[in-house]
Design an enzyme around this catalytic site. Structure first.
Site, PDB file in Angstrom:
ATOM      1  N   HIS A  71     -70.380 -61.085  31.810  1.00 61.07           N
ATOM      2  CA  HIS A  71     -70.118 -61.878  30.612  1.00 61.07           C
ATOM      3  C   HIS A  71     -69.211 -62.837  30.866  1.00 61.07           C
ATOM      4  O   HIS A  71     -68.102 -62.650  31.271  1.00 61.07           O
ATOM      5  CB  HIS A  71     -69.773 -61.031  29.389  1.00 61.07           C
ATOM      6  CG  HIS A  71     -70.951 -60.075  28.965  1.00 61.07           C
ATOM      7  ND1 HIS A  71     -71.346 -59.701  27.669  1.00 61.07           N
ATOM      8  CD2 HIS A  71     -72.062 -59.436  29.936  1.00 61.07           C
ATOM      9  CE1 HIS A  71     -72.266 -58.958  27.802  1.00 61.07           C
ATOM     10  NE2 HIS A  71     -72.860 -58.570  28.702  1.00 61.07           N
ATOM     11  N   GLU A  73     -66.864 -64.023  28.803  1.00 61.73           N
ATOM     12  CA  GLU A  73     -65.561 -63.632  28.457  1.00 61.73           C
ATOM     13  C   GLU A  73     -64.941 -63.009  29.269  1.00 61.73           C
ATOM     14  O   GLU A  73     -63.588 -63.246  29.421  1.00 61.73           O
ATOM     15  CB  GLU A  73     -65.784 -62.951  27.028  1.00 61.73           C
ATOM     16  CG  GLU A  73     -66.258 -63.877  25.722  1.00 61.73           C
ATOM     17  CD  GLU A  73     -67.965 -63.757  25.959  1.00 61.73           C
ATOM     18  OE1 GLU A  73     -68.830 -64.150  25.009  1.00 61.73           O
ATOM     19  OE2 GLU A  73     -68.531 -63.236  26.823  1.00 61.73           O
TER      20      GLU A  73
END
Length: 173
Positions: A71, A73
């Site tokens: 991901h 993030e």
């Protein structure tokens, strides 16, 4: 409309204009999302900023990548930790095109990120708008305090970008 979402530190929802810095950093997130899309991944871009400087950034590496933790993030946070040699990200802001999911919310909170700025909600698995708001749940404050959250930054641009990415099979960002 850009708005701060209620957190343990800010119980009332209030409108707030996107600042020039928020716009600049979110535009970089869109560039990173475009890189992810061109690599066959979900179009999400994220970056970590401290004192007005980008200290970590990443594009989503899923589904083409081999790691479930691909991901944007998480990758941006790890990049920031690697670049600074730090053990947490206290005093930083995380910018991302999509609301962080449960997994990312856990990591963000554990790393003590101070502010999250995102464009689009992911209500099924989001750490803010879902039935399980891990990112802002005050019940978890004894473990790690919740960050402030600014939702909707460059939302219209991200929606247009997301729509443009729908020429291939739909992907949730």
């Amino acid at each position: 409309m850009v708005r701060f979402l209620p957190t343990p530190r800010s119980r009332s929802s209030m409108a707030s204009p996107t600042t020039p810095d928020h716009e600049r950093f979110m535009r970089r997130c869109l560039e990173l999302a475009a890189e992810a899309r061109s690599a066959g991944n979900t179009p999400v871009g994220s970056l970590v900023v401290k004192d007005g400087q980008i200290i970590g950034e990443a594009s989503e590496t899923l589904p083409a990548g081999r790691s479930i933790t691909g991901h944007a993030e998480l990758l941006a946070c790890q990049d920031a930790l690697d670049r600074t040699g730090g053990k947490d990200l206290a005093g930083t802001t995380l910018y991302t095109t999509a609301e962080p999911c449960f997994m990312c919310s856990y990591a963000i909170r554990n790393l003590r990120v101070g502010l999250i700025v995102y464009a689009l909600e992911t209500p099924l698995i989001g750490g803010v708008t879902s039935a399980h708001p891990i990112l802002i749940d005050p019940e978890l404050d004894s473990w790690r305090p919740a960050p402030r959250v600014l939702a909707g930054a460059l939302r219209d641009e991200c929606l247009r970008f997301k729509g443009a990415s729908q020429t291939s099979p739909p992907k949730t960002i």
